[in-house]
Write an enzyme that holds these catalytic residues in place. Sequence first.
Site, short mmCIF file in Angstrom:
data_model
loop_
_atom_site.label_atom_id
_atom_site.label_comp_id
_atom_site.label_asym_id
_atom_site.label_seq_id
_atom_site.Cartn_x
_atom_site.Cartn_y
_atom_site.Cartn_z
N HIS A 118 7.91 10.86 -3.69
CA HIS A 118 7.92 11.88 -4.19
C HIS A 118 7.19 13.22 -3.38
O HIS A 118 6.88 14.08 -4.08
CB HIS A 118 7.36 11.90 -5.75
N CYS A 126 8.44 25.72 3.73
CA CYS A 126 9.02 26.98 3.52
C CYS A 126 10.17 26.90 2.84
O CYS A 126 11.15 26.03 3.35
CB CYS A 126 9.04 27.49 5.05
P1 OAD Z 1 3.78 8.24 -15.86
O1 OAD Z 1 2.75 9.41 -16.20
O2 OAD Z 1 5.04 8.42 -16.25
O3 OAD Z 1 3.18 6.87 -16.14
C1 OAD Z 1 1.97 6.33 -16.03
C2 OAD Z 1 1.80 5.09 -16.49
O4 OAD Z 1 0.42 4.64 -15.93
C3 OAD Z 1 1.91 4.93 -17.97
O5 OAD Z 1 2.96 4.07 -18.39
C4 OAD Z 1 0.60 4.54 -18.43
O6 OAD Z 1 0.22 3.69 -19.58
C5 OAD Z 1 -0.06 3.98 -17.18
N1 OAD Z 1 -1.59 3.73 -17.14
C6 OAD Z 1 -2.31 4.67 -17.47
N2 OAD Z 1 -3.71 4.32 -16.88
C7 OAD Z 1 -3.28 2.96 -16.07
C8 OAD Z 1 -4.43 2.30 -15.44
N3 OAD Z 1 -5.74 2.43 -15.32
N4 OAD Z 1 -3.80 1.02 -14.78
C9 OAD Z 1 -2.55 1.11 -14.69
N5 OAD Z 1 -1.49 1.87 -15.57
C10 OAD Z 1 -1.93 2.61 -16.23
O7 OAD Z 1 3.88 8.17 -14.29
P2 OAD Z 1 4.83 7.82 -13.15
O8 OAD Z 1 5.59 6.62 -13.61
O9 OAD Z 1 4.35 7.80 -12.05
O10 OAD Z 1 7.55 12.85 -10.85
O11 OAD Z 1 5.90 9.01 -13.44
C11 OAD Z 1 6.96 9.13 -12.30
C12 OAD Z 1 7.17 10.38 -12.13
O12 OAD Z 1 7.27 11.50 -13.34
C13 OAD Z 1 6.22 11.18 -11.24
O13 OAD Z 1 6.18 10.96 -10.07
C14 OAD Z 1 6.07 12.73 -11.52
C15 OAD Z 1 6.29 12.44 -12.99
O14 OAD Z 1 7.08 13.75 -13.33
C16 OAD Z 1 7.68 14.09 -9.96
O15 OAD Z 1 6.65 14.70 -9.91
C17 OAD Z 1 8.76 14.18 -9.38
#
Ligand code: OAD
Length: 247
Positions: A118, A126
Amino acid sequence: MTISLKLRAWIREARSLTVLTGAGISAESGIPTFRGKEGLWKTLRPEELANVEAFLKNPELVWEWYRFRREIVAKAVPNPGHAALAQLEACASDFTLVTQNVDGLHRRAGSRHVIELHGNILDDVCLHCGKKSTEASGGAGPVPRCACGGPLRPGVVWFGEALPAGAFEKAAEASARAELFLSVGTSAVVYPAASLPLVAREAGAYVVEINPERTELSSAVDETLIGKAGEILPALLAERRAAIPTA
Ligand code: OAD
């Protein structure tokens, strides 16, 4: 936390390891996640902040949001979860780290081969000429400008946009050849990243999820380790290291 005998064997013996990380791995560095209990998308609307239409409509607001996040990232430091992955890379001949995170903490922890699906929040691109520059947040005014005069936008992938050229293909290849696949700190709902654990499992990998909560992926993996990445990953690293013969 106990590590099952099966996982113990996989972590010790796997010749090919692929890891997918999400916002949860950086939670212990103080960077808020998007979903989950205290996720950013509980109070903010991605459609107003994280797509190109929103940027064209209100670039000042989008820049305010990204500058706020850049400040958090600039103050954050890698945590034991990031460090364990960097050290795991050093113990495996075929190791691929794929991240959905834009915070750069894996590289700062010492990971060398990182596929950033991402983009990176510290880059600017730009909107007109596509030229990439590094953190022009110094750039004056509410909407920083490129040398060509076009508005700069943060170098991240927004909803509805393509991933950086070749990034997903490389990640999918590494997932398909992995013997052990770890899905760490991701809610596994944003595609195509969320398909990688499924690609790995389909190709025969042992797939393990690490998360304090169950997710949409949980029913499709071999094991879910409920807990924090910063605690579980160092334990897996210790297991791997214990299997390395000493001279
Ligand atoms: P999310 O915020 O959707 O999920 C984060 C996950 O991390 C959740 O399931 C939490 O339960 C878990 N979590 C929290 N604390 C933790 C810890 N200490 N150890 C392990 N896990 C933990 O994040 P992503 O799956 O990365 O996209 O989200 C995917 C995409 O959605 C991101 O890259 C972003 C967002 O919109 C873009 O910006 C394009």
